[in-house]
Scaffold this active site. Structure first.
Site, short mmCIF file in Angstrom:
data_model
loop_
_atom_site.label_atom_id
_atom_site.label_comp_id
_atom_site.label_asym_id
_atom_site.label_seq_id
_atom_site.Cartn_x
_atom_site.Cartn_y
_atom_site.Cartn_z
N ASN A 192 -4.87 -27.78 9.88
CA ASN A 192 -5.95 -28.47 10.59
C ASN A 192 -6.50 -29.68 9.84
OD1 ASN A 192 -7.71 -28.76 12.72
ND2 ASN A 192 -9.13 -27.14 12.08
N HIS A 213 -15.88 -14.45 18.13
CA HIS A 213 -16.93 -15.26 17.49
C HIS A 213 -18.15 -15.37 18.39
CE1 HIS A 213 -14.08 -17.84 14.80
NE2 HIS A 213 -13.84 -16.55 14.69
N ASP A 251 -19.36 -15.01 8.35
CA ASP A 251 -18.60 -15.95 7.51
C ASP A 251 -19.57 -16.86 6.76
OD1 ASP A 251 -16.83 -17.77 6.44
OD2 ASP A 251 -15.68 -18.04 8.29
N HIS A 284 -18.56 -19.16 4.72
CA HIS A 284 -17.84 -20.44 4.66
C HIS A 284 -18.01 -21.17 3.33
CE1 HIS A 284 -15.58 -23.47 7.11
NE2 HIS A 284 -15.18 -22.34 7.65
N GLU A 340 -17.51 -12.76 4.74
CA GLU A 340 -16.32 -13.57 4.45
C GLU A 340 -16.67 -14.80 3.62
OE1 GLU A 340 -14.52 -14.98 8.06
OE2 GLU A 340 -13.28 -16.43 6.99
N HIS A 366 -6.42 -14.54 9.37
CA HIS A 366 -7.12 -15.70 9.93
C HIS A 366 -6.56 -16.01 11.33
CE1 HIS A 366 -8.26 -20.19 9.08
NE2 HIS A 366 -9.31 -19.52 9.49
N ASP A 387 -7.09 -23.03 15.38
CA ASP A 387 -6.13 -23.92 14.69
C ASP A 387 -4.88 -23.18 14.24
OD1 ASP A 387 -8.80 -23.56 13.13
OD2 ASP A 387 -7.39 -23.79 11.47
N GLU A 400 -8.62 -11.60 13.54
CA GLU A 400 -9.52 -12.59 14.16
C GLU A 400 -8.84 -13.13 15.42
OE1 GLU A 400 -10.17 -16.06 11.76
OE2 GLU A 400 -12.02 -16.58 12.81
C1 CS2 Z 1 -12.98 -20.08 9.92
C2 CS2 Z 1 -12.26 -21.19 10.53
O1 CS2 Z 1 -12.13 -18.61 11.47
C3 CS2 Z 1 -12.67 -18.70 10.40
O2 CS2 Z 1 -13.00 -17.78 9.70
O3 CS2 Z 1 -13.47 -20.16 8.66
O4 CS2 Z 1 -12.94 -21.51 11.71
C4 CS2 Z 1 -12.08 -22.45 9.70
O5 CS2 Z 1 -13.26 -23.15 9.60
C5 CS2 Z 1 -11.03 -23.30 10.33
O6 CS2 Z 1 -9.84 -22.55 10.44
C6 CS2 Z 1 -10.74 -24.56 9.56
O7 CS2 Z 1 -9.63 -25.18 10.07
MG MG Z 2 -13.57 -18.25 7.78
#
Ligand code: CS2
Ligand code: MG
Length: 411
Positions: free
Chosen positions: A37, A122, A219, A221, A245, A321, A325, A348
Site C-alpha cells: 500500500n 472494524h 489497534d 497503530h 495491536e 492482517h 489493501d 481480520e
Molecule cells: C491496519 C491497517 O488493519 C490494520 O490493522 O493497521 O489498516 C493498516 O493501516 C493498513 O494496512 C496500511 O496499509
Molecule cells: Mg493494524
C-alpha cells in the site's frame, strides 16, 4: 508444469492492487498478491525487472526451491519490497500446484483443522452513539468479533475512524480507508495523552452496552512509547480485550518486554514485519500472543507458515492482517493457510468493494461469523484482465502524523 508467461497486473478498482499472474505450458493460471500500500510500483519494478525474467521456463512445482533461490539468490535479504515480491511468486506457485492436484489449496497444506475462520470487523465512531451503531451494524452483518476505534476529543483525524461518514436509515455507508488518492499524503494530528485518557472510557461504555461475551480488539497503530503502552494495557484489563495491536512501533522488539511486565492484556504485533527474524525474540520470550503478518507481505505461504509453526511451540497464534489493501488473492491465501494450521487465532476481514469484486471473482464464503476459502481447486480466485484494464493505477498515499508542535509522529 513449466512457467510460460509471467505478467504483473496493476489495477485500481477502488484502490490499487498489484497481482502476479503466472501461466503454465498446460494453460493453468496462478495468481499472487504483490500489493504494498502506497509503494505499489516498487514491487512492480522488483518483479518485472528482476524476477519475471528468472521465472520463464521454470518448473512451477518447485515451490521451496524457488523461494530459497529468490531469497538467498538475491543476496539482499528481507524488507517489505523483496518479501512482497517473493510472496507473490510463492502464492502463485501454490495456486498452480493445488489446481494441478485438483484440490483447494488448504488440502495441500494438511487439510482443514476447523469449520471456518473466526473473523473480526472494524467498528468505529466519532462519538459513542456512532460507535454503537457501527458495532450493531457489524453484528447484523454476521461479525462475532469486533475491532473498536474511536475519535479522540481534541484530535482532528484519528486512525481507524472515517472522516466523512454518511448514515442512511441508521446504516453507515462508508468503510474506513486510510490511503487517499493524490500527489501528497494527507496530514493528520495526534495527542497520545488525550488518547490514553479517552480509550478506557470508550471500552467501558462498549462493555456496559454489549456485555462481557463479545470479543473486542483495538489497534494502537504504533503510536505509544513502551511505558505508555504498558499503562494502556493495564487500564484496559477490566474490559477483557481479545488483543491490543501494535501498541509500540514494531521495529523495537525489546519494547515489548517492558509492556509485558506490566499488563496481561493480550498483545498482537507484526503487520509491518516481513520475516521470521522480526519475530525471533518476541516469540521465544513469549512477549506477544498473536502474529499479525499477512501472507502478502511476509514471503508467502511458505514463509508465514514457518513463522506460525515456530510460534505454535510457544502457544502464540495467528492473527493475519486483512485490511482492504490485502487483495482478494492475498485474502484467499490467508484463508487457506488459516484453515489448515493448528494455531489459528483470528482473521481480520474488511470486505472489498463491489468494484474490486468485479475484477476478482472469489470462491470464499462468509457464514455464521466464519470465513471459508471454498472448495475450488487452487486459491479459488480469478482475475478478469479486461475488467482490471478499466481501472488504471492512481497515485495514493497513506496519511502521516504531526504533533501539535509540528513534529512528525508514527502514523
Ligand atoms: C491496519 C491497517 O488493519 C490494520 O490493522 O493497521 O489498516 C493498516 O493501516 C493498513 O494496512 C496500511 O496499509
Ligand atoms: Mg493494524
Amino acid at each position: 508444469m513449466i512457467i510460460e508467461r509471467a505478467e504483473v497486473i496493476v489495477t485500481s478498482p477502488s484502490r490499487n492492487f498489484v497481482t502476479l499472474r503466472l501461466t503454465t505450458d498446460e494453460g493453468l493460471i496462478g495468481l499472487g498478491d504483490a500489493t504494498l500500500n502506497g509503494r505499489e510500483h516498487s514491487v512492480v519494478a522488483y518483479l518485472q525487472e528482476h524476477v519475471v525474467p528468472l521465472l520463464i521456463g521454470m518448473d512451477a512445482h518447485r515451490i521451496e526451491d524457488t523461494w530459497q533461490f529468490l531469497y538467498r539468490g538475491a543476496y539482499w535479504r528481507r524488507g517489505p519490497v523483496t518479501m512482497t515480491a517473493i510472496s507473490a511468486v510463492d502464492v502463485a506457485l501454490w495456486d498452480l500446484k493445488a489446481q494441478a492436484a485438483g484440490m483447494p489449496l488448504y488440502q495441500l497444506l494438511g487439510g482443514a483443522s476447523r469449520k471456518g475462520l473466526l473473523a473480526y470487523g472494524h467498528a468505529s465512531g466519532n462519538d459513542t452513539e456512532e460507535l454503537f451503531d457501527s458495532i450493531r451494524h457489524h453484528l447484523e452483518r454476521g461479525f462475532r468479533a469486533i475491532r473498536v476505534q474511536t475519535a479522540v476529543p481534541g484530535v482532528r483525524a484519528v486512525y481507524g475512524v472515517p472522516h466523512d461518514v454518511t448514515v442512511s436509515n441508521g446504516v453507515r455507508s462508508q468503510e474506513y480507508e486510510p490511503a487517499s488518492r493524490g500527489a501528497y499524503p494527507a496530514e493528520e494530528d495526534w495527542d497520545t495523552r488525550a488518547y490514553l485518557r479517552h480509550v478506557p472510557t470508550v471500552f467501558g461504555a462498549v462493555r456496559t452496552e454489549f456485555g462481557p461475551e463479545l470479543p473486542l480488539l483495538h489497534d494502537g497503530h504504533h503510536r505509544m512509547t513502551p511505558i505508555q503502552a504498558a499503562s494502556l494495557g493495564k487500564s484496559l484489563e477490566p474490559y477483557d480485550l481479545f488483543w491490543l495491536e501494535d501498541c509500540t512501533p514494531a521495529e523495537n522488539q525489546e519494547a515489548l518486554r517492558l509492556v509485558r511486565q506490566h499488563t496481561t492484556t493480550p498483545l498482537a504485533i507484526g503487520e509491518v514485519f516481513n520475516s521470521v527474524w522480526d519475530y525471533q525474540g518476541l516469540i521465544r520470550e513469549q512477549l506477544i500472543d498473536y502474529v499479525r503478518s499477512s501472507v502478502t507481505h511476509t514471503g508467502g505461504i511458505t514463509h508465514l507458515r514457518r513463522i506460525l509453526d515456530f510460534a505454535a511451540q510457544y502457544q502464540v497464534k495467528s492473527g493475519m492482517h486483512g485490511p482492504t489493501d490485502i487483495s482478494p488473492v492475498g485474502m484467499a491465501a490467508a484463508m487457506h493457510l488459516g484453515l489448515a494450521i493448528h494455531n489459528f487465532g483470528i482473521q481480520e476481514f474488511m470486505p472489498h468493494s463491489a468494484k474490486t469484486n468485479s475484477v476478482f471473482a472469489q470462491s470464499f464464503t462468509w457464514k455464521d461469523g466464519l470465513l471459508h476459502p471454498g472448495e475450488q481447486p487452487g486459491l479459488g480466485v480469478t482475475l478478469d484482465v479486461d475488467e482490471a484494464g478499466k481501472y488504471p493505477y492512481e497515485q495514493a498515499y497513506l496519511p502521516f502524523n504531526r504533533l501539535a508542535d509540528g513534529t512528525v509522529h508514527d502514523w
